[in-house]
Design a protein around this motif. Structure first.
Motif, short mmCIF file in Angstrom:
data_model
loop_
_atom_site.label_atom_id
_atom_site.label_comp_id
_atom_site.label_asym_id
_atom_site.label_seq_id
_atom_site.Cartn_x
_atom_site.Cartn_y
_atom_site.Cartn_z
N LYS A 146 -50.17 -10.71 -92.70
CA LYS A 146 -49.74 -11.50 -93.85
C LYS A 146 -49.35 -10.55 -94.98
N PRO A 147 -48.43 -10.94 -95.85
CA PRO A 147 -48.09 -10.07 -97.00
C PRO A 147 -49.34 -9.77 -97.82
N ALA A 213 -61.96 -0.98 -95.68
CA ALA A 213 -62.63 -2.28 -95.74
C ALA A 213 -63.90 -2.19 -96.58
N SER A 214 -64.67 -1.11 -96.40
CA SER A 214 -65.89 -0.93 -97.18
C SER A 214 -65.57 -0.75 -98.66
N MET A 231 -56.79 -8.40 -94.91
CA MET A 231 -56.69 -7.62 -93.68
C MET A 231 -56.06 -8.41 -92.52
N SER A 232 -55.79 -9.70 -92.75
CA SER A 232 -55.27 -10.59 -91.69
C SER A 232 -56.24 -10.65 -90.50
N THR A 238 -66.09 -10.46 -88.25
CA THR A 238 -65.64 -9.11 -88.55
C THR A 238 -65.88 -8.77 -90.01
N ALA A 239 -65.48 -9.67 -90.90
CA ALA A 239 -65.67 -9.43 -92.33
C ALA A 239 -67.14 -9.39 -92.70
N MET A 240 -67.97 -10.16 -92.02
CA MET A 240 -69.39 -10.22 -92.35
C MET A 240 -70.08 -8.88 -92.13
#
Length: 258
Positions: A146-147, A213-214, A231-232, A238-240
């Motif tokens: 995604k943009p 990400a961190s 991050m799409s 994953t995000a957790m």
């Protein structure tokens, strides 16, 4: 030992086991400077683009200058104030690892070598057996992220050299087919070539993506839902894993430094 077998057990790094806390911008930038000094400007820009976009190396080497645009966005902060921010907008960045499972079958191979069985079952030195594995019939799905925006003021001025050099590099590469072309210029750099260089600096495939990400969570304060958007990512799980370490329009939640 039959051809194709290895005596070393393969260890795959994973988000669950190998997510690191953000080492800090100073560490990231010092490594950026060292790569630039020892391996060249173009390789340092691969490092910078990989970190700032949070992309896999295989995705980063397929970038083109047309996927980037510099603009000033007016955003509304939580307190109601409106400010202008210079951002690098990224569109249609390719995504790897997007496959669709069509079917699967259980495949039984020939008998495993005795030394492999001893390694797998050390308590049963005379064990014999066949190796079974699930084989999938898959097809690759062409996908793009995604943009998303990279604010140029997400760090204090003295730490912006990676952002600003990427901006200069994008201007320099305007009109080229690939942002990071190989020596022939007809193809992008191969990711194995990049990893061979990055390995010298202790950078393994998951490192830059995990660090970004961190950084976004612990330094910039994005929530897990916002991380999924930026991050799409398709799965909250994953995000957790990153969310354990710290705490657009996502742009409004990024810290802003004068």
């Amino acid at each position: 030992m039959p051809r194709g077998w290895t005596s070393e057990m393969y260890h795959r790094r994973s988000v669950e086991k190998d997510v690191e806390e953000f080492e800090g911008w100073e560490v990231v930038l010092n490594r950026f400077d060292k790569i630039k000094r020892e391996s060249g400007w173009d390789i340092s820009q691969v490092y910078g683009a990989a970190f700032l976009t949070g992309g896999r190396i295989g995705e980063v080497v397929k970038l083109t200058s047309k996927m980037f645009a510099f603009k000033t966005e007016i955003i509304t902060l939580n307190d109601g104030r409106q400010i202008g921010r210079d951002v690098l907008e990224v569109n249609k960045m390719p995504l790897e690892k997007h496959w669709k499972k069509k079917s699967h079958m259980i495949m039984k191979t020939k008998e495993l070598p005795r030394n492999v069985m001893r390694r797998l079952y050390p308590a049963q030195p005379n064990a014999e057996g066949f190796y079974e594995r699930k084989v999938f019939d898959t097809e690759k799905i062409d996908a793009v992220r995604k943009p998303f925006d990279i604010p140029l003021d997400e760090v204090p001025k003295e730490w912006r050299r990676m952002h600003l050099e990427l901006k200069d590099y994008l201007n320099y590469m305007q009109g080229e087919t690939w942002l990071f072309p190989s020596h022939t210029k007809h193809k992008p750099m191969h990711k194995s070539y990049i990893w061979k260089i990055f390995n010298k600096y202790g950078i393994y495939p998951h490192y830059l993506r995990a660090q970004r990400a961190s950084c976004l969570i612990s330094y910039n304060g994005l929530s897990m839902e916002q991380m999924m958007e930026w991050m799409s990512w398709e799965h909250l799980k994953t995000a957790m894993h990153y969310g354990k370490m710290g705490k657009s329009k996502l742009l409004g939640v990024f810290k802003r430094f004068e």
